[in-house]
Design a protein around this motif. Structure first.
Motif, PDB file in Angstrom:
ATOM      1  N   LYS A 122       0.838  -1.208   0.000  1.00  0.00           N
ATOM      2  CA  LYS A 122       0.000   0.000   0.000  1.00  0.00           C
ATOM      3  C   LYS A 122       0.868   1.252   0.000  1.00  0.00           C
ATOM      4  O   LYS A 122       0.584   2.200  -0.732  1.00  0.00           O
TER       5      LYS A 122
ATOM      6  N   HIS B 152       2.278   1.652  -3.451  1.00  0.00           N
ATOM      7  CA  HIS B 152       1.201   2.078  -4.353  1.00  0.00           C
ATOM      8  C   HIS B 152       0.910   3.564  -4.168  1.00  0.00           C
ATOM      9  O   HIS B 152       0.782   4.314  -5.151  1.00  0.00           O
ATOM     10  N   ASP B 153       0.800   4.004  -2.910  1.00  0.00           N
ATOM     11  CA  ASP B 153       0.527   5.418  -2.631  1.00  0.00           C
ATOM     12  C   ASP B 153       1.668   6.309  -3.129  1.00  0.00           C
ATOM     13  O   ASP B 153       1.428   7.373  -3.699  1.00  0.00           O
TER      14      ASP B 153
ATOM     15  N   GLY C 158       1.493   6.466  -6.908  1.00  0.00           N
ATOM     16  CA  GLY C 158       0.357   7.283  -7.318  1.00  0.00           C
ATOM     17  C   GLY C 158       0.644   8.764  -7.179  1.00  0.00           C
ATOM     18  O   GLY C 158       0.328   9.571  -8.072  1.00  0.00           O
ATOM     19  N   ALA C 159       1.283   9.147  -6.083  1.00  0.00           N
ATOM     20  CA  ALA C 159       1.607  10.556  -5.853  1.00  0.00           C
ATOM     21  C   ALA C 159       2.640  11.059  -6.859  1.00  0.00           C
ATOM     22  O   ALA C 159       2.591  12.211  -7.295  1.00  0.00           O
TER      23      ALA C 159
ATOM     24  N   MET D  76       3.271   9.796  -9.988  1.00  0.00           N
ATOM     25  CA  MET D  76       2.891   9.702 -11.390  1.00  0.00           C
ATOM     26  C   MET D  76       2.189  10.959 -11.892  1.00  0.00           C
ATOM     27  O   MET D  76       2.251  11.262 -13.073  1.00  0.00           O
ATOM     28  N   ASP D  77       1.566  11.699 -11.003  1.00  0.00           N
ATOM     29  CA  ASP D  77       0.942  12.964 -11.410  1.00  0.00           C
ATOM     30  C   ASP D  77       1.982  13.997 -11.823  1.00  0.00           C
ATOM     31  O   ASP D  77       1.678  14.922 -12.565  1.00  0.00           O
TER      32      ASP D  77
END
Length: 128
Positions: free
Chosen positions: A104, A107-108, A111-112, A114-115
């Motif tokens: 997790k 993943h977090d 995700g942060a 990739m923006d």
């Protein structure tokens, strides 16, 4: 009599001529690193060969492939790849996953990030 000669004295030897000031630089750095001048020179030479093996495996593979294709040394292939990436505006994001991170958390983190990373960027993920 040769049994009393330490192995370091039986090792291959090479005499080198240093440009002005290099001997003093080596002596100063060797002292800071807590090594003899010989050990400092050997460590620095060995490090120049270890450069490629300290890279992520995906990059090592690309360097080896480029070196084989061009018939050049890995160092030359690495320089060519870096320059080609810079010329095309390439971006490489190398993410190292720390021991103990949960899926997790990874993943977090991804995700942060990739923006903020361009779509064309190469993302390399490694575990430490």
């Amino acid at each position: 009599m040769s049994a009393s000669i330490p192995p370091s004295r039986r090792a291959d030897q090479f005499v080198a001529r240093f440009p002005d000031g290099l001997r003093e630089q080596l002596a100063a750095v060797a002292k800071v690193n807590g090594r003899s001048m010989n050990a400092e020179i050997v460590a620095r030479l060995q490090g120049s060969f270890d450069l490629i093996t300290s890279l992520p495996l995906m990059v090592q593979d690309a360097v080896e492939d480029a070196a084989a294709a061009k018939g050049c040394t890995p160092e030359v292939a690495l320089a060519d790849l870096v320059l080609a990436g810079q010329a095309s505006g390439g971006i490489v994001l190398n993410i190292r996953i720390a021991p103990g991170m949960t899926i997790k958390e990874v993943h977090d983190l991804m995700g942060a990030m990739m923006d903020k990373v361009p779509d064309a960027a190469l993302v390399v993920v490694e575990r430490e």
